[in-house]
Design a protein around this motif. Sequence first.
Motif, PDB file in Angstrom:
ATOM      1  N   GLY A   1       0.776  -1.222   0.000  1.00 17.35           N
ATOM      2  CA  GLY A   1       0.000   0.000   0.000  1.00 17.35           C
ATOM      3  C   GLY A   1       0.816   1.285   0.000  1.00 17.35           C
ATOM      4  O   GLY A   1       0.271   2.365   0.252  1.00 17.35           O
ATOM      5  N   ARG A   2       2.091   1.175  -0.301  1.00 17.84           N
ATOM      6  CA  ARG A   2       2.961   2.337  -0.247  1.00 17.84           C
ATOM      7  C   ARG A   2       3.570   2.630  -1.608  1.00 17.84           C
ATOM      8  O   ARG A   2       3.445   1.857  -2.549  1.00 17.84           O
ATOM      9  CB  ARG A   2       4.078   2.094   0.767  1.00 17.84           C
TER      10      ARG A   2
ATOM     11  N   SER B   1      -4.362   9.707  -2.511  1.00 21.87           N
ATOM     12  CA  SER B   1      -4.363   8.246  -2.571  1.00 21.87           C
ATOM     13  C   SER B   1      -5.644   7.653  -3.142  1.00 21.87           C
ATOM     14  O   SER B   1      -5.664   6.505  -3.601  1.00 21.87           O
ATOM     15  CB  SER B   1      -4.114   7.666  -1.178  1.00 21.87           C
TER      16      SER B   1
ATOM     17  N   SER C   1      -2.724  -4.378  -9.531  1.00 18.73           N
ATOM     18  CA  SER C   1      -2.475  -5.033  -8.254  1.00 18.73           C
ATOM     19  C   SER C   1      -1.557  -6.249  -8.417  1.00 18.73           C
ATOM     20  O   SER C   1      -1.821  -7.130  -9.239  1.00 18.73           O
ATOM     21  CB  SER C   1      -3.796  -5.465  -7.620  1.00 18.73           C
TER      22      SER C   1
ATOM     23  N   THR D   1      -3.647   1.491  -9.950  1.00 17.89           N
ATOM     24  CA  THR D   1      -3.020   2.595  -9.231  1.00 17.89           C
ATOM     25  C   THR D   1      -2.109   3.342 -10.192  1.00 17.89           C
ATOM     26  O   THR D   1      -1.333   2.724 -10.925  1.00 17.89           O
ATOM     27  CB  THR D   1      -2.211   2.080  -8.027  1.00 17.89           C
TER      28      THR D   1
ATOM     29  N   ARG E   1      -5.336   5.462  -6.531  1.00 19.80           N
ATOM     30  CA  ARG E   1      -6.081   4.293  -6.996  1.00 19.80           C
ATOM     31  C   ARG E   1      -7.313   4.744  -7.751  1.00 19.80           C
ATOM     32  O   ARG E   1      -8.119   5.525  -7.232  1.00 19.80           O
ATOM     33  CB  ARG E   1      -6.462   3.412  -5.805  1.00 19.80           C
TER      34      ARG E   1
END
Lengths: 112, 117
Positions: free
Chosen positions: A41-42, B8, B40, B86, B112
């Motif tokens: 998540g970074r 984000s 992902s 993302t 995202r």
Amino acid sequence: SQTIHQWPATLVQPVGSPLSLECTVEGTSNPNLYWYRQAAGRGLQLLFYSVGIGQISSEVPQNLSASRPQDRQFILSSKKLLLSDSGFYLCAWRDRYTGELFFGEGSRLTVL
Amino acid sequence: QKEVEQNSGPLSVPEGAIASLNCTYSDRGSQSFFWYRQYSGKSPELIMFIYSNGDKEDGRFTAQLNKASQYVSLLIRDSQPSDSATYLCAAWAPPRRFSGGYNKLIFGAGTRLAVHP
């Protein structure tokens, strides 16, 4: 055309064990090579940079090291892994003319 | 202050709409900027780069750069569910004087994007 390969793709290692990730580039000579790490998540954190054989610049001092034994080979190592070393490790090479950075497939490391 | 900042998200847009992704950078010495897409579990793939102020178009993608405002954006027209990923913004940071530094590509944390049918 240029290609970049990393291995292994996935590994699970216990705390305190050693690590070796390899990266090779084909189709270009004397590339600038990079190791990045991406924690869950970074964003991407630059770890090491190399402009040639035996030339390594370290961006973040920690228990990791890098070596470039051959022009197109870049290795990331550790003598003793920490839990915080878990992440997605990415090797990349830079196009000298455009500045574009091209990534390998990545190596996902889980330290337990 | 982070060198490259992105919201984000998630940014949610309906299929067919325009998705607008934004990025700011702190180093006025940065000269070139890149947008990467990352699905992902996969490595980032380059979408496009921009050096000059203004717009640069490539298919459904348009990158916009405003150096005075230190702002970069990416527009995705006719968004598709396959665009859900993302998006990483990156800027080349120039070498630091007297530090023996070197050019390095600094990445934002990514935004995202979710495109729903």
